[in-house]
Design a protein around this motif. Structure first.
Motif, short mmCIF file in Angstrom:
data_model
loop_
_atom_site.label_atom_id
_atom_site.label_comp_id
_atom_site.label_asym_id
_atom_site.label_seq_id
_atom_site.Cartn_x
_atom_site.Cartn_y
_atom_site.Cartn_z
N CYS A 294 7.09 11.82 1.34
CA CYS A 294 6.70 12.86 0.37
C CYS A 294 7.49 14.16 0.57
O CYS A 294 7.26 15.11 -0.16
CB CYS A 294 5.21 13.13 0.45
N CYS B 134 0.77 12.94 2.80
CA CYS B 134 0.69 11.58 2.27
C CYS B 134 0.09 10.58 3.24
O CYS B 134 -0.21 9.45 2.87
CB CYS B 134 2.07 11.11 1.81
N CYS C 235 1.78 12.51 8.56
CA CYS C 235 2.01 13.51 7.53
C CYS C 235 0.66 13.95 6.93
O CYS C 235 -0.10 13.12 6.47
CB CYS C 235 2.91 12.94 6.45
N CYS D 152 8.76 14.52 6.29
CA CYS D 152 8.19 13.23 5.95
C CYS D 152 9.15 12.53 4.99
O CYS D 152 9.54 13.09 3.97
CB CYS D 152 6.82 13.41 5.31
ZN LIG Z 1 4.35 12.62 3.69
#
Ligand SMILES: [Zn+2]
Ligand SMILES: [Zn+2]
Length: 423
Positions: free
Chosen positions: A226, A245, A242, A223
């Motif tokens: 994050c 996040c 994700c 991701c």
């Molecule tokens: Zn993420």
């Protein structure tokens, strides 16, 4: 418990997370890019700097920044004066960009830090907290108060020779605000924030989830927001979300190379009018002169202001050319899967990403001078089309570098190496 996985966002190499001493940064073993850092009491410290920065930001926007006097008349300007002057003179793009980079983005950044870190520190529940922290990643590169300060110093140097210029209270507020907001970001360990923001019971991928030493048999997706590593079936999905996040994740940025090229070529086209047309016209005691980027540097050298002349020369002439040339080379090498010094290529891409924003110095200088020097025939500064084109060059090269996925530098080159084909 097996160690967690961390993927490098510049070359996608997988590492296992290890404890590092506070104040240290863990770097990728393959490309040398920073992976994560460790800080003690990171949230508390960052929050303290964020509150100090907010107070200074309010001061910086409430008082005059410079006061300019000539022939018995005087004018003063605030942080927003440059934006309003550009707007009133019909330079809407410049008004928007100066407003975004010197006021809106720095304010959003400070507010987002407070909005997210305050509830984390005191265990409160604020709405949409993960979304706010995600949006922060978009605002961060556009916060350019440090570049604005250098623009302010250049404007001050230019005016000092023929007028009395006094720095106002906002000038000193900006001088302290910049290190405060830098410390606010530097003292924070983003991993800790995402660990605390992650949904309860989220299982972090470990070495058990992936065949680390046989990457061709497995696929992982990192991701970009994050840095959570998605493995197994979720990673193989095309439109994965994700679990940490909530952002959409891609194996590589979509259409990265073509978008990066399109933006870079547009920047190269704007580079010509940026240097041909004047960035501002200066009227001084009835005489009007037009200043281009290059003649502005020449005027500083003539005035004997060598250090400032060198800074402006580097920021306005060397950096844009360096970015255009280096990014073309990096994109070409990535597209062709050229082997060679991949580590250096990644480092040089990282440097262009970091230094690109410093070219805004001249745009900020014009915004300050145009807002401050408004004494009719005695002294007036009017922005020129060159400033618009130059600002477009800076923004387009920044967007191009952001659109490019640096993992492409490694993808084809390492594939070719594995297959044993010369590049
Ligand atoms: Zn993420
Ligand atoms: Zn790496």
């Amino acid at each position: 418990m097996s160690p967690r996985l961390v993927a490098c966002d510049h070359c996608d190499y997988l590492h296992t997370e290890e404890e590092i001493p506070p104040g240290h940064v863990a770097r990728c073993v393959r490309c040398g890019s920073p992976l994560y850092q460790s800080q003690n009491n990171s949230i508390e410290r960052s929050l303290a700097f964020a509150f100090t920065a907010l107070m200074l930001f309010i001061l910086a926007n409430s008082f005059p920044i410079l006061q300019f006097s000539m022939e018995g008349r005087s004018e003063s300007n605030t942080l927003i004066s440059g934006v309003l002057t550009f707007w009133n003179e019909g330079f809407w793009f410049l008004a928007f960009m100066v407003g975004l980079t010197s006021i809106l983005a720095p304010l959003l950044l400070i507010l987002a830090y407070i909005y997210v870190l305050l509830p984390l520190r005191f265990g409160l529940g604020f709405p949409a907290i993960r979304k706010v922290w995600r949006i922060l990643a978009i605002a961060r590169p556009w916060s350019m108060l440090d570049v604005f300060l250098i623009g302010l110093l250049v404007a001050l140097t230019k005016l000092n020779d023929f007028a009395d210029v006094i720095a106002g209270p906002a000038f000193y507020a900006v001088c302290i605000l910049i290190p405060m907001s830098l410390l606010m970001s530097a003292q924070l360990d983003p991993r800790e924030v995402w660990h605390r923001l992650a949904p309860r019971g989220l299982k972090y991928p470990t070495t058990d989830d992936i065949a680390v030493f046989a990457p061709s048999q497995e696929r992982w997706v990192t991701c970009e927001v994050c840095a959570f590593v998605l493995t197994g079936a979720t990673a193989r999905r095309d439109h994965a979300i994700c679990p940490c996040c909530g952002a959409r994740v891609h194996h590589r940025k979509p259409a990265s190379l073509s978008r990066a090229w399109a933006l870079l070529i547009s920047a190269a086209i704007f580079y010509i009018p940026a240097n041909v047309f004047p960035i501002m016209s200066v009227t001084m005691l009835g005489r009007t002169e037009a200043d281009t980027i290059l003649s502005g540097v020449g005027a500083l050298i003539e005035a004997g202001e060598w250090p400032i002349a060198m800074v402006v020369f580097c920021a306005s002439i060397v950096v844009p050319i360096f970015k255009l040339v280096v990014l073309s080379w990096v994109y070409m090498a990535a597209g062709m899967g050229m082997a060679g010094p991949l580590r250096q290529r990644t480092r040089i891409y990282r440097i262009t990403e970091l230094i690109g924003r410093w070219s805004m110095i001249d745009v900020f200088m014009v915004s300050i001078l145009a807002a401050l020097v408004k004494l009719g025939n005695i002294a007036t500064v009017v922005p020129g089309f060159g400033a618009v084109a130059f600002c477009a060059v800076v923004i387009l090269t920044m967007l191009s570098a952001m659109a490019f996925d640096p993992r492409l530098i490694w993808d084809r080159a390492t594939q070719k190496l594995k297959q044993g084909t010369p590049s």
